[in-house]
Design an enzyme around this catalytic site. Structure first.
Site, PDB file in Angstrom:
ATOM      1  N   LYS A 158      10.742  -7.854  -4.108  1.00  0.00           N
ATOM      2  CA  LYS A 158      10.513  -8.704  -2.856  1.00  0.00           C
ATOM      3  C   LYS A 158       9.649 -10.158  -3.584  1.00  0.00           C
ATOM      4  O   LYS A 158       8.648 -10.268  -3.737  1.00  0.00           O
ATOM      5  CB  LYS A 158       9.279  -8.199  -2.058  1.00  0.00           C
ATOM      6  CG  LYS A 158       9.056  -8.667  -0.815  1.00  0.00           C
ATOM      7  CD  LYS A 158       8.289  -7.822   0.139  1.00  0.00           C
ATOM      8  CE  LYS A 158       7.680  -8.344   1.477  1.00  0.00           C
ATOM      9  NZ  LYS A 158       9.005  -8.878   2.321  1.00  0.00           N
TER      10      LYS A 158
HETATM   11  N1  PPE Z   1      14.526  -7.019   4.265  1.00  0.00           N
HETATM   12  C1  PPE Z   1      13.730  -8.237   4.012  1.00  0.00           C
HETATM   13  C2  PPE Z   1      14.585  -9.406   3.605  1.00  0.00           C
HETATM   14  C3  PPE Z   1      12.213  -8.368   4.123  1.00  0.00           C
HETATM   15  O1  PPE Z   1      11.690  -9.562   3.929  1.00  0.00           O
HETATM   16  C4  PPE Z   1      11.763  -7.175   4.866  1.00  0.00           C
HETATM   17  C5  PPE Z   1      10.277  -7.414   5.173  1.00  0.00           C
HETATM   18  C6  PPE Z   1      12.257  -6.060   5.112  1.00  0.00           C
HETATM   19  C7  PPE Z   1      13.594  -5.999   4.738  1.00  0.00           C
HETATM   20  C8  PPE Z   1      11.393  -5.075   5.657  1.00  0.00           C
HETATM   21  O2  PPE Z   1      10.513  -4.204   4.298  1.00  0.00           O
HETATM   22  P1  PPE Z   1       9.405  -3.649   4.929  1.00  0.00           P
HETATM   23  O3  PPE Z   1       8.421  -4.582   5.538  1.00  0.00           O
HETATM   24  O4  PPE Z   1       8.987  -2.771   3.739  1.00  0.00           O
HETATM   25  O5  PPE Z   1       9.517  -2.374   5.948  1.00  0.00           O
HETATM   26  N2  PPE Z   1       9.793  -8.911   5.620  1.00  0.00           N
HETATM   27  C9  PPE Z   1       8.559  -9.220   5.208  1.00  0.00           C
HETATM   28  C10 PPE Z   1       8.238 -10.722   5.433  1.00  0.00           C
HETATM   29  C11 PPE Z   1       8.248 -11.416   6.566  1.00  0.00           C
HETATM   30  C12 PPE Z   1       7.740 -12.910   6.610  1.00  0.00           C
HETATM   31  O6  PPE Z   1       8.318 -13.666   7.673  1.00  0.00           O
HETATM   32  O7  PPE Z   1       7.028 -13.368   5.852  1.00  0.00           O
HETATM   33  C13 PPE Z   1       7.669  -8.523   6.450  1.00  0.00           C
HETATM   34  O8  PPE Z   1       8.022  -7.883   7.323  1.00  0.00           O
HETATM   35  O9  PPE Z   1       6.378  -8.252   6.201  1.00  0.00           O
END
Ligand code: PPE
Length: 306
Positions: A158
């Site tokens: 991330k």
């Molecule tokens: N894919 C991406 C590209 C992504 O950024 C997130 C979270 C996920 C999947 C889901 O991951 P999880 O949160 O572990 O279920 N995106 C984060 C950032 C959002 C933002 O705008 O900043 C979040 O949901 O916290």
């Protein structure tokens, strides 16, 4: 955004306004940073709880490892810092953003011996895709931008740099009147959204994309487990955009977006055009889990009070 009083900065709580960096910070120029997004919820028993704190702290460390960015803390220390920051700010419910970044030192792509700084900020953050999204569902558009090839950016990290691709897709979707972008991988299969994983439901079977080109979402993993425990069949399989068009239901998962129904993709209505029965059942189950109303998943919650 709603501010809070303190930000944890390299192990110390500093006033929000004083948590600043120099303009020549390496990460600002080259995207050399890794971060997390975590939520804390008010629980039924009057305490608060961080959802899957250890898993998020460990993913931060793993993201650092992938990028060769040496975070000088263990996952446990990050987790402790998060609880400390929530308590100091008296935040009962909200969003948590740890970030480790290559700091000030030499300029140039090579991060060399530049320091790695770490911050933890917390704030109140409501429904990510708008107040009505959780109930009504959102409208998505297939992006003209492909998700990164598995051998360009590292999707399991991330990392800040990965989000340039997300920003391109999100701006395009918003400017064309949609709420979110569905991104395809470089082979043309559905991958993920700019900040969410994606699920579809067809003939009672739940499908989500395999981890190949996507972030290993912690919400994704949690929803898969809850759905299987409820008796659903969940398959991790590649699918195409036209399979999504004819899905009975579809939804996004993510820490920020939680479990958001998708009611339309590329001007094709999905199912009945609002949250379907499986989506509703999973969304309700998810909110019960994060709010401590289902003892079966008690180990996913790190409780705190202040
Ligand atoms: N894919 C991406 C590209 C992504 O950024 C997130 C979270 C996920 C999947 C889901 O991951 P999880 O949160 O572990 O279920 N995106 C984060 C950032 C959002 C933002 O705008 O900043 C979040 O949901 O916290």
């Amino acid at each position: 955004m709603q501010t809070t009083e303190f930000i944890w900065f390299d192990g110390k709580l500093v006033p929000w306004k004083e948590a600043q960096v120099h303009v020549l910070t390496h990460a600002l120029h080259y995207g050399s940073a890794v971060f997390e997004g975590i939520r804390a919820y008010k629980c039924a028993d009057g305490t608060s709880a961080v959802f899957r704190l250890q898993e998020h702290a460990q993913r931060l460390i793993n993201s650092g490892k992938i990028l060769r960015l040496e975070i000088p803390y263990t996952a446990e220390q990050i987790a402790d810092g998060i609880i400390e920051t929530l308590k100091a700010n008296k935040l009962a419910e909200g969003y948590i953003r740890p970030l480790s970044f290559v700091g000030l030192g030499e300029m140039g792509v090579y991060p060399g011996n530049n320091p790695v700084n770490t911050i933890i900020a917390v704030w109140s953050w409501g429904a990510y895709l708008g107040p009505e999204a959780l109930e009504q569902g959102i409208r998505a558009k297939t992006s003209s931008f492909a998700r990164m090839h598995v051998n360009t950016h590292m999707s399991k990290a991330k990392s800040a740099g990965n989000y340039v691709n997300s920003i391109l897709a999100k701006i395009e979707a918003k400017e064309e009147g949609y709420d979110e972008a569905v991104m395809l991988d470089t082979s043309g299969f559905v991958s993920e959204a700019s900040g969410e994983n994606i699920f579809m439901v067809r003939n009672g079977i739940i499908k989500t994309t395999p981890l190949t080109s996507v972030l290993g979402g912690i919400t994704r993993e949690s929803v898969i487990q809850v759905a299987r425990d409820l008796g659903f069949t969940v398959e991790e399989q590649l699918f195409t955009r036209d399979e999504l068009y004819i899905a009975d239901e579809a939804f996004f998962t993510g820490t920020a977006a939680e479990l958001t129904p998708i009611r339309e993709v590329d001007r094709r209505q999905i199912g009945a055009g609002h949250a379907g029965p499986v989506t509703k059942q999973l969304q309700q189950a998810f909110f019960e889990v994060v709010k401590g109303k289902n003892p079966k998943y008690a180990s996913w919650l790190s409780h705190y009070t202040f």
